[in-house]
Design a protein around this motif. Structure first.
Motif, PDB file in Angstrom:
ATOM      1  N   ALA A 181     -38.707   6.077  37.450  1.00  0.00           N
ATOM      2  CA  ALA A 181     -40.100   5.684  37.710  1.00  0.00           C
ATOM      3  C   ALA A 181     -40.537   4.571  36.765  1.00  0.00           C
ATOM      4  CB  ALA A 181     -41.024   6.895  37.577  1.00  0.00           C
ATOM      5  N   ASN A 182     -40.100   4.636  35.530  1.00  0.00           N
ATOM      6  CA  ASN A 182     -40.431   3.579  34.572  1.00  0.00           C
ATOM      7  C   ASN A 182     -39.686   2.288  34.904  1.00  0.00           C
ATOM      8  OD1 ASN A 182     -39.593   2.367  31.548  1.00  0.00           O
ATOM      9  ND2 ASN A 182     -41.750   2.821  31.894  1.00  0.00           N
ATOM     10  N   ASP A 183     -38.401   2.395  35.233  1.00  0.00           N
ATOM     11  CA  ASP A 183     -37.618   1.209  35.587  1.00  0.00           C
ATOM     12  C   ASP A 183     -38.200   0.479  36.794  1.00  0.00           C
ATOM     13  OD1 ASP A 183     -35.876   1.713  33.507  1.00  0.00           O
ATOM     14  OD2 ASP A 183     -34.238   2.467  34.790  1.00  0.00           O
ATOM     15  N   CYS A 184     -38.745   1.254  37.738  1.00  0.00           N
ATOM     16  CA  CYS A 184     -39.341   0.659  38.937  1.00  0.00           C
ATOM     17  C   CYS A 184     -40.793   0.219  38.712  1.00  0.00           C
ATOM     18  CB  CYS A 184     -39.290   1.653  40.095  1.00  0.00           C
ATOM     19  SG  CYS A 184     -37.630   1.990  40.690  1.00  0.00           S
ATOM     20  N   LYS A 185     -41.273   0.398  37.477  1.00  0.00           N
ATOM     21  CA  LYS A 185     -42.636   0.005  37.092  1.00  0.00           C
ATOM     22  C   LYS A 185     -43.715   0.828  37.793  1.00  0.00           C
ATOM     23  CE  LYS A 185     -41.021  -3.499  34.688  1.00  0.00           C
ATOM     24  NZ  LYS A 185     -40.099  -3.027  33.704  1.00  0.00           N
ATOM     25  N   TYR A 186     -43.351   2.059  38.216  1.00  0.00           N
ATOM     26  CA  TYR A 186     -44.347   2.958  38.800  1.00  0.00           C
ATOM     27  C   TYR A 186     -45.200   3.596  37.713  1.00  0.00           C
ATOM     28  CZ  TYR A 186     -41.293   2.712  42.941  1.00  0.00           C
ATOM     29  OH  TYR A 186     -40.533   2.291  43.997  1.00  0.00           O
ATOM     30  N   ILE A 187     -44.600   3.822  36.541  1.00  0.00           N
ATOM     31  CA  ILE A 187     -45.343   4.383  35.413  1.00  0.00           C
ATOM     32  C   ILE A 187     -45.161   3.457  34.210  1.00  0.00           C
ATOM     33  CG2 ILE A 187     -45.178   6.772  36.230  1.00  0.00           C
ATOM     34  CD1 ILE A 187     -42.997   7.251  34.105  1.00  0.00           C
ATOM     35  N   SER A 188     -46.125   3.489  33.340  1.00  0.00           N
ATOM     36  CA  SER A 188     -46.092   2.629  32.147  1.00  0.00           C
ATOM     37  C   SER A 188     -45.087   3.183  31.131  1.00  0.00           C
ATOM     38  CB  SER A 188     -47.469   2.552  31.506  1.00  0.00           C
ATOM     39  OG  SER A 188     -47.808   3.813  30.940  1.00  0.00           O
ATOM     40  N   MET A 189     -44.695   2.329  30.218  1.00  0.00           N
ATOM     41  CA  MET A 189     -43.804   2.751  29.139  1.00  0.00           C
ATOM     42  C   MET A 189     -44.486   3.812  28.279  1.00  0.00           C
ATOM     43  SD  MET A 189     -40.906   2.703  27.675  1.00  0.00           S
ATOM     44  CE  MET A 189     -39.988   1.262  28.195  1.00  0.00           C
ATOM     45  N   ASP A 190     -45.771   3.652  28.015  1.00  0.00           N
ATOM     46  CA  ASP A 190     -46.497   4.643  27.206  1.00  0.00           C
ATOM     47  C   ASP A 190     -46.500   6.016  27.871  1.00  0.00           C
ATOM     48  OD1 ASP A 190     -47.045   2.823  25.216  1.00  0.00           O
ATOM     49  OD2 ASP A 190     -49.093   2.413  25.901  1.00  0.00           O
ATOM     50  N   LEU A 191     -46.762   6.065  29.173  1.00  0.00           N
ATOM     51  CA  LEU A 191     -46.758   7.341  29.895  1.00  0.00           C
ATOM     52  C   LEU A 191     -45.348   7.931  29.914  1.00  0.00           C
ATOM     53  CD1 LEU A 191     -48.197   9.515  31.506  1.00  0.00           C
ATOM     54  CD2 LEU A 191     -47.867   8.105  33.564  1.00  0.00           C
ATOM     55  N   TYR A 192     -44.370   7.086  30.180  1.00  0.00           N
ATOM     56  CA  TYR A 192     -42.975   7.536  30.171  1.00  0.00           C
ATOM     57  C   TYR A 192     -42.623   8.177  28.830  1.00  0.00           C
ATOM     58  CZ  TYR A 192     -38.005   7.221  29.245  1.00  0.00           C
ATOM     59  OH  TYR A 192     -36.725   7.508  28.843  1.00  0.00           O
ATOM     60  N   LEU A 193     -42.922   7.493  27.732  1.00  0.00           N
ATOM     61  CA  LEU A 193     -42.559   8.000  26.405  1.00  0.00           C
ATOM     62  C   LEU A 193     -43.288   9.301  26.074  1.00  0.00           C
ATOM     63  CD1 LEU A 193     -42.392   4.660  24.389  1.00  0.00           C
ATOM     64  CD2 LEU A 193     -40.464   6.082  25.138  1.00  0.00           C
ATOM     65  N   SER A 194     -44.534   9.400  26.469  1.00  0.00           N
ATOM     66  CA  SER A 194     -45.317  10.598  26.203  1.00  0.00           C
ATOM     67  C   SER A 194     -44.756  11.802  26.965  1.00  0.00           C
ATOM     68  CB  SER A 194     -46.775  10.353  26.593  1.00  0.00           C
ATOM     69  OG  SER A 194     -47.527  11.523  26.453  1.00  0.00           O
ATOM     70  N   ILE A 195     -44.482  11.619  28.233  1.00  0.00           N
ATOM     71  CA  ILE A 195     -43.961  12.736  29.027  1.00  0.00           C
ATOM     72  C   ILE A 195     -42.510  13.027  28.655  1.00  0.00           C
ATOM     73  CG2 ILE A 195     -43.487  13.555  31.365  1.00  0.00           C
ATOM     74  CD1 ILE A 195     -45.999  12.155  32.274  1.00  0.00           C
ATOM     75  N   ARG A 196     -41.774  12.006  28.271  1.00  0.00           N
ATOM     76  CA  ARG A 196     -40.399  12.194  27.780  1.00  0.00           C
ATOM     77  C   ARG A 196     -40.403  13.121  26.569  1.00  0.00           C
ATOM     78  NH1 ARG A 196     -36.883   9.594  23.978  1.00  0.00           N
ATOM     79  NH2 ARG A 196     -34.754   9.398  24.777  1.00  0.00           N
ATOM     80  N   GLU A 197     -41.354  12.925  25.684  1.00  0.00           N
ATOM     81  CA  GLU A 197     -41.473  13.786  24.498  1.00  0.00           C
ATOM     82  C   GLU A 197     -41.751  15.233  24.908  1.00  0.00           C
ATOM     83  OE1 GLU A 197     -40.951  14.710  20.729  1.00  0.00           O
ATOM     84  OE2 GLU A 197     -40.709  12.660  21.462  1.00  0.00           O
ATOM     85  N   ASP A 198     -42.619  15.424  25.895  1.00  0.00           N
ATOM     86  CA  ASP A 198     -42.883  16.780  26.393  1.00  0.00           C
ATOM     87  C   ASP A 198     -41.636  17.393  27.016  1.00  0.00           C
ATOM     88  OD1 ASP A 198     -45.515  16.669  25.569  1.00  0.00           O
ATOM     89  OD2 ASP A 198     -46.285  16.090  27.544  1.00  0.00           O
ATOM     90  N   CYS A 199     -40.848  16.570  27.658  1.00  0.00           N
ATOM     91  CA  CYS A 199     -39.596  17.031  28.259  1.00  0.00           C
ATOM     92  C   CYS A 199     -38.637  17.517  27.171  1.00  0.00           C
ATOM     93  CB  CYS A 199     -38.984  15.899  29.083  1.00  0.00           C
ATOM     94  SG  CYS A 199     -37.634  16.416  30.148  1.00  0.00           S
ATOM     95  N   PHE A 200     -38.498  16.738  26.103  1.00  0.00           N
ATOM     96  CA  PHE A 200     -37.622  17.142  25.000  1.00  0.00           C
ATOM     97  C   PHE A 200     -38.161  18.373  24.277  1.00  0.00           C
ATOM     98  CE2 PHE A 200     -35.788  12.754  25.137  1.00  0.00           C
ATOM     99  CZ  PHE A 200     -34.496  13.167  25.452  1.00  0.00           C
ATOM    100  N   THR A 201     -39.467  18.481  24.176  1.00  0.00           N
ATOM    101  CA  THR A 201     -40.058  19.679  23.572  1.00  0.00           C
ATOM    102  C   THR A 201     -39.705  20.912  24.395  1.00  0.00           C
ATOM    103  OG1 THR A 201     -41.869  18.437  22.578  1.00  0.00           O
ATOM    104  CG2 THR A 201     -42.246  20.799  22.943  1.00  0.00           C
ATOM    105  N   ALA A 202     -39.856  20.823  25.710  1.00  0.00           N
ATOM    106  CA  ALA A 202     -39.511  21.946  26.587  1.00  0.00           C
ATOM    107  C   ALA A 202     -38.027  22.296  26.459  1.00  0.00           C
ATOM    108  CB  ALA A 202     -39.867  21.613  28.036  1.00  0.00           C
ATOM    109  N   LEU A 203     -37.171  21.275  26.384  1.00  0.00           N
ATOM    110  CA  LEU A 203     -35.737  21.523  26.216  1.00  0.00           C
ATOM    111  C   LEU A 203     -35.435  22.226  24.896  1.00  0.00           C
ATOM    112  CD1 LEU A 203     -34.146  18.246  27.584  1.00  0.00           C
ATOM    113  CD2 LEU A 203     -33.527  20.561  28.281  1.00  0.00           C
ATOM    114  N   LYS A 204     -36.060  21.779  23.826  1.00  0.00           N
ATOM    115  CA  LYS A 204     -35.821  22.395  22.514  1.00  0.00           C
ATOM    116  C   LYS A 204     -36.254  23.858  22.501  1.00  0.00           C
ATOM    117  CE  LYS A 204     -36.317  18.093  19.955  1.00  0.00           C
ATOM    118  NZ  LYS A 204     -37.190  17.293  19.084  1.00  0.00           N
TER     119      LYS A 204
END
Length: 126
Positions: free
Chosen positions: A84-107
């Motif tokens: 979604a980020n590569d296709c410019k559907y979501i911003s880099m800031d949104l991507y990074l924020s949700i990515r962090e939540d994803c890693f938190t859930a994984l941990k």
């Protein structure tokens, strides 16, 4: 009575799922309705559903496979977010924020799996 809703790993995955539903899905264009949009929602739903199903199983080894499936779904979410980020559907800031939540859930999920593994260790064979 405790339920899967009390599990920190389910709560983290559910938080992630709700962020995706509220902040990401509406940004993905209609041309991706049956592709990326559908896949990311299914992966997000699968992350929580597998934890719930694992919680409902009687035996640890049976439960563990569902927790591993949830880990796979969290990885799939991350891949879809990258797309979604590569296709410019979501911003880099949104991507990074949700990515962090994803890693938190994984941990948190990895910690729960470790906890259950230690708790359910069989005694050494005599």
């Amino acid at each position: 009575m405790d339920t899967f809703e009390d599990l920190k790993c389910w709560q983290a995955a559910n938080f992630l799922k709700n962020r995706i539903r509220n902040e990401v899905l509406n940004l993905i264009p209609d041309k991706e309705k049956y592709e990326l949009k559908s896949q990311i929602l299914r992966a997000a739903r699968s992350s929580t559903a597998n934890i719930a199903e694992g919680w409902g199983r009687y035996h640890f080894l049976d439960s563990r496979k569902f927790f591993f499936n949830s880990r796979g779904s969290l990885g799939e979410i991350l891949d879809h977010l990258i797309e979604a980020n590569d296709c410019k559907y979501i911003s880099m800031d949104l991507y990074l924020s949700i990515r962090e939540d994803c890693f938190t859930a994984l941990k948190i999920l990895n910690g729960y799996i470790r906890y259950l593994t230690e708790k359910n260790k069989l005694p050494p064979k005599q």
